[in-house]
Enzyme design. Structure first.
Site, PDB file in Angstrom:
ATOM      1  CE  LYS A  47      40.588  42.600  41.860  1.00  9.73           C
ATOM      2  NZ  LYS A  47      40.636  41.217  41.401  1.00  9.73           N
ATOM      3  CD  GLN A  91      38.708  38.343  42.317  1.00 16.84           C
ATOM      4  OE1 GLN A  91      38.607  39.329  41.603  1.00 16.84           O
ATOM      5  NE2 GLN A  91      39.634  38.236  43.244  1.00 16.84           N
ATOM      6  CG  ASP A 114      44.430  39.507  37.179  1.00 14.58           C
ATOM      7  OD1 ASP A 114      44.666  40.527  37.850  1.00 14.58           O
ATOM      8  OD2 ASP A 114      43.391  38.831  37.303  1.00 14.58           O
TER       9      ASP A 114
END
Ligand code: NAP
Length: 277
Positions: A47, A91, A114
């Site tokens: 990322k 995460q 997300d």
């Protein structure tokens, strides 16, 4: 045909880079990792690499495995209120004493890279424009790039997880596909998968999808990631399935790179909506 996620990712990243430079956009992504998960560190590096390339600043918060839920929640609140932060990623996975859904649900829906917050999922459920989960959006963009028709297609998704299978079923239904979702309790899986124009497997069960389960000239998307003897293995028996499929994703090199590109796509959407209002 190979659905080349790396190639499409690279083209998309070049476009994002140009847009960010031309519009002089200051975008910052905050990534929170709790604990020491090795796979998570690799995902975060990917990322960061993509963000670096397009000109997005990444701020990492690497918290010890003993971080309390309250400490994590107060960091998320702080980042929600920080106007310099465009988007936030918590995460997954987090240590077992932390409730991932509760904590990721605290992220402001406007900074929810997300697409996991209740508001964004509810919008998806209602069929409204929303921030889509990155893997879901990546799969759709890959199909669109290769001109695979979605409207009216018979889609079978194997896996009903909250990150891929379930939200993908809603997104494709919103795009007028006919969607069937299978899971570990499904009886006679092959009977379903053999009817799919587009077959998506998102289980993490290595080589679950064999050649005799795939319709001739189907489009096959392999999302699953598992490790077998140190190697990364997908859900699809690629070497054999490629002979019957019209189009197929390699794995690695298919859905994974698209997922990373969609993080940037979502951040740009957020920045633009921030600038517009
Ligand atoms: P998840 O929440 O664990 O869901 C897995 C799903 O697969 C469940 O619905 C499970 O059924 C189903 N399943 C497991 N074994 C099966 C079998 N033998 N036959 C039929 N269904 C089976 O996982 P997830 O978070 O959705 O992720 C799915 C996979 O995608 C994982 O391997 C993950 O690593 C990978 N992934 C890849 C990317 C990428 O960018 N490439 C991104 C996200 C996730 P039940 O519901 O009945 O248990």
């Amino acid at each position: 045909m190979i659905l080349d996620g790396k190639l499409v990712r690279d083209k998309l990243l070049d476009g994002y880079k140009e847009k960010i430079r031309n519009k002089n956009l200051a975008i910052k992504l905050a990534i929170i990792l709790v604990g020491d998960n090795e796979a998570s560190k690799i995902y975060i590096r990917n990322k960061e690499k993509a963000c670096d390339y397009v000109g997005i600043v990444v701020e990492k918060y690497l918290l010890g495995a003993d971080t309390s839920e309250v400490e994590l929640m107060s960091l998320i609140e702080k980042l929600n209120n920080d106007v310099s932060v465009t988007g936030i990623i918590l995460q997954s996975p987090v240590p077992s004493h932390i409730d991932f859904d509760k904590c990721s649900g605290l992220i402001s829906s406007k900074k929810d890279v997300d697409g996991f917050t209740k508001e964004n999922i509810y919008n998806l459920y209602l069929g409204h424009d929303t921030i889509l989960p990155c893997t879901v959006k990546g799969i759709i963009r890959l199909l669109e790039y290769y001109n695979v028709p979605i409207s009216g297609a018979n889609v079978v998704i194997v896996g009903r997880g909250n990150i891929v299978g379930h939200p993908l079923s809603l997104a494709l239904l919103n795009m007028d596909a006919t969607v069937t979702v299978a899971h570990s309790k499904t009886k006679d899986l092959a009977n379903l998968t053999k009817n799919a124009d587009i077959l998506v497997s998102a289980t993490g069960y290595p080589h679950l999808i064999k050649k005799d389960m795939v319709k001739n000239r189907a489009v096959v998307i392999d999302v699953g990631v598992s490790r077998v003897d140190g190697d990364i293995v997908g859900d699809v028996d690629f070497d054999n399935v490629k002979d019957v499929a019209y189009a197929i994703t390699p794995n690695p090199g298919g859905v994974g790179p698209m997922t990373v590109a969609m993080i940037i796509d979502n951040l740009l959407m957020m920045k633009e909506s921030e600038n517009n209002g």
